[in-house]
Motif scaffolding. Structure first.
Motif, PDB file in Angstrom:
ATOM      1  N   ILE A  76       0.830  -1.213   0.000  1.00 28.64           N
ATOM      2  CA  ILE A  76       0.000   0.000   0.000  1.00 28.64           C
ATOM      3  C   ILE A  76       0.863   1.260   0.000  1.00 28.64           C
ATOM      4  CG2 ILE A  76      -1.573   1.373   1.439  1.00 28.64           C
ATOM      5  CD1 ILE A  76      -2.852  -1.327   2.307  1.00 28.64           C
ATOM      6  N   VAL A  77       1.935   1.259   0.787  1.00 33.83           N
ATOM      7  CA  VAL A  77       2.789   2.456   0.859  1.00 33.83           C
ATOM      8  C   VAL A  77       3.864   2.439  -0.222  1.00 33.83           C
ATOM      9  CG1 VAL A  77       2.370   2.712   3.330  1.00 33.83           C
ATOM     10  CG2 VAL A  77       4.382   1.434   2.558  1.00 33.83           C
ATOM     11  N   ASN A  78       3.808   1.442  -1.104  1.00 29.60           N
ATOM     12  CA  ASN A  78       4.748   1.331  -2.224  1.00 29.60           C
ATOM     13  C   ASN A  78       6.198   1.372  -1.741  1.00 29.60           C
ATOM     14  OD1 ASN A  78       5.385   0.979  -4.940  1.00 29.60           O
ATOM     15  ND2 ASN A  78       5.451   3.183  -5.344  1.00 29.60           N
ATOM     16  N   THR A  79       6.462   0.644  -0.671  1.00 28.06           N
ATOM     17  CA  THR A  79       7.778   0.487  -0.035  1.00 28.06           C
ATOM     18  C   THR A  79       8.345   1.799   0.516  1.00 28.06           C
ATOM     19  OG1 THR A  79       9.198   0.736  -2.004  1.00 28.06           O
ATOM     20  CG2 THR A  79       8.298  -1.467  -1.567  1.00 28.06           C
ATOM     21  N   SER A  80       7.479   2.761   0.824  1.00 36.29           N
ATOM     22  CA  SER A  80       7.932   4.001   1.458  1.00 36.29           C
ATOM     23  C   SER A  80       8.215   3.719   2.932  1.00 36.29           C
ATOM     24  CB  SER A  80       6.871   5.093   1.334  1.00 36.29           C
ATOM     25  OG  SER A  80       7.174   6.174   2.202  1.00 36.29           O
ATOM     26  N   LEU A  81       9.471   3.794   3.306  1.00 33.10           N
ATOM     27  CA  LEU A  81       9.841   3.515   4.694  1.00 33.10           C
ATOM     28  C   LEU A  81       9.242   4.533   5.652  1.00 33.10           C
ATOM     29  CD1 LEU A  81      13.479   2.596   3.803  1.00 33.10           C
ATOM     30  CD2 LEU A  81      11.997   1.084   5.128  1.00 33.10           C
ATOM     31  N   SER A  82       9.235   5.794   5.258  1.00 35.45           N
ATOM     32  CA  SER A  82       8.702   6.829   6.153  1.00 35.45           C
ATOM     33  C   SER A  82       7.213   6.627   6.400  1.00 35.45           C
ATOM     34  CB  SER A  82       8.964   8.220   5.584  1.00 35.45           C
ATOM     35  OG  SER A  82       8.372   8.359   4.298  1.00 35.45           O
TER      36      SER A  82
END
Length: 401
Positions: free
Chosen positions: A18-24
């Protein structure tokens, strides 16, 4: 369809998608709601209150698409296309837990046990000089013989030489870890299919935090570099220009409290300006891989080293290797005849000019009829091979040769 049907691990996969691998974004959700399953149980309003990217909100609302992704991954894992690790799993590399932003998910192919090895990262130019390529290959082989595994980023040039050097050591199968800047099912560069297959077949491992199908881009490689540095005890840069991504890896390693090593070259080698910059900034200058081992401490070296090597004597196997061997191996070698030195063809004329009585540089320049820069480069290569030693600015054959 509903997120409530997901298991704990499947919920992590779903949130990572869902966050497209966005760590933040991922850690913002975890900090706010406790875990992935709880985050998926929240309302769209709860998510909007965290000021998340609109694309993440939109994907969260499309549960059918998210669940289809999770189902596809589980299917691909079931028929062995790749495997998945999660933070908290026994095989998840503990060294990544300690970096600032550990990936919640790792996709991998190959021998997952490799991730527990004591690793040295080797990175550098995609277009190295032939000397740098050979130095990288030989250093990687030596480090593997000394009980370490070699980690790199699977790129052209230095990365490739590092992986191949590690694979060359038949006694310690597959001691190399390739960190991908793409999805686990994407080969980049495209001509590295054979290298990828060799790493897997010979007991190494390929890993990535990126979703299956993710193509290479300028944004994915710094992420890869952070994992290369994070997995390793130290990072070695064998040749790199000032704008090289290898300097990013070195900086990340330093930020993680890891030691950075750099191999020097001539001041005329533009391809090595990054290494010289690192040395000025405090990286440790090395010209022999045993210096890495000494800096890290001999307790990091495995106790059982091979007495002989089926593909010939390594370019870095010299008298210093005896200091790393168990005492029983030393006894076996006490009366053994020293093998003839393996001198590369392009260095044999210089080797013939040298003797156990050191000569100064000017005498060698006159005798060899070559320019000083070329001669110094060849002398350095012989030094790295353990065949030549320098004493007071004079050069001669290493003892016993």
């Amino acid at each position: 369809m509903s997120y409530q049907q997901l298991s704990t691990h499947s919920a992590v996969l779903a949130l990572w998608y869902i966050v497209n691998t966005s760590l933040s974004s991922y850690y913002k959700l975890i900090d706010a709601f406790g875990d992935a399953y709880s985050a998926l149980s929240m309302t769209v309003g709860d998510w909007r209150a965290l000021s998340l990217h609109s694309a993440h909100i939109k994907r969260f609302e499309d549960a059918d698409d998210v669940l289809a992704f999770v189902s596809r991954v589980l299917d691909e894992v079931s028929y062995g296309a790749y495997r998945v690790l999660f933070v908290g799993d026994d095989d998840y590399p503990v060294q990544l837990i300690n970096i600032y932003d550990p990936p919640p998910v790792l996709f991998y192919r190959g021998c997952v046990e490799r991730l527990k090895d004591k690793q040295i990262a080797m990175v550098g130019s995609r277009n190295p000089t032939e000397m740098a390529r050979k130095i990288t290959f030989d250093m990687a082989q030596y480090l593997v013989q000394s009980g370490f595994s070699v980690t790199s980023g699977l790129a052209q040039g230095v990365d490739r030489a590092a992986h191949l050097g590690a694979l060359e050591q038949l006694v310690c199968f597959g001691r190399t870890i390739g960190v991908m800047g793409t999805g686990i099912d994407v080969c980049y560069p495209k001509n590295h299919n054979a290298l990828f297959a060799q790493i897997i077949q010979e007991g190494g491992v390929l890993i990535t935090e990126l979703l299956p199908g993710t193509p290479a881009s300028k944004h994915t490689f710094p992420r890869r570099n952070r994992l290369v540095a994070g997995l390793s005890l130290a990072t070695v840069v064998t040749e790199a220009a000032l704008q090289s991504g290898s300097l990013i890896t070195a900086r990340l390693a330093a930020e993680q409290g890891k030691q950075v090593f750099a191999v020097p070259s001539t001041i005329h080698n533009k391809n090595a300006e990054g290494c010289h910059h690192l040395i000025r900034e405090g990286a440790t200058l090395i010209y022999h891989p045993n210096q890495i081992i000494e800096e890290l401490g001999n307790d990091a070296v495995y106790s059982a080293l091979p007495k002989t090597f089926s593909r010939g004597v390594s370019a870095f196997v010299d008298d210093e290797m005896n200091d790393l061997m168990p005492k029983t191996s030393q006894l076996l070698h006490t009366h053994a005849q020293k093998p003839a030195p393996m001198v590369p063809e392009h260095l044999q004329d210089l080797w013939v000019c040298l003797s156990n009585n050191p000569k100064d540089l000017d005498a060698l320049v006159t005798e060899m009829a070559v320019d000083t820069g070329m001669l110094l480069a060849r002398l350095m290569e012989l030094e790295l091979l353990g065949l030549v030693q320098q004493v007071g600015g004079r050069y001669g054959r290493a003892k016993d040769f």
